[in-house]
Design a protein around this motif. Structure first.
Motif: not given
Length: 111
Positions: A57-64, A76-85, A95-98
């Protein structure tokens, strides 16, 4: 919702009710090197596979969408970001290793 490629994706939206003809991807960002979205882009988009592999639920995706070499083809190029950490994720499928290290007993399952 089911994409034109036949896969489930929560970012795809279509409305054909009572004569409307609206299809859009609500994830793809316009500008900053991205070209416009087309329904054919869903056939080679990695986002449905990422969402199936990682349900954080903390995964944020951005695609261009970037044009291919010499303007031929699109991908399609996708980048991911953890909103929690607040960190960037190298592999969105994993996913996020933390976040993974905080789950109790997860390492016992894969011994």
């Amino acid at each position: 919702m089911r994409t034109p490629a036949g896969r489930e994706c929560r970012f795809y939206y279509e409305d054909f009710h009572r004569g409307r003809s609206r299809q859009e991807c609500r994830l793809l960002t316009k500008g900053r090197g991205s070209t416009g979205w087309r329904p054919a882009d869903c056939s080679h988009c990695p986002v449905p596979d990422i969402l199936r592999a990682n349900a954080s639920e903390h995964l944020l995706l951005r695609a261009i969408i970037k044009p291919g070499v010499l303007g031929i083809g699109r991908h399609v190029h996708v980048t991911a970001y953890c909103n929690k950490h607040t960190c960037h994720i190298a592999d969105p499928y994993v996913g996020c290793p933390l976040c993974a290290s905080e789950r109790p007993g997860l390492s016992d399952l894969f011994k």
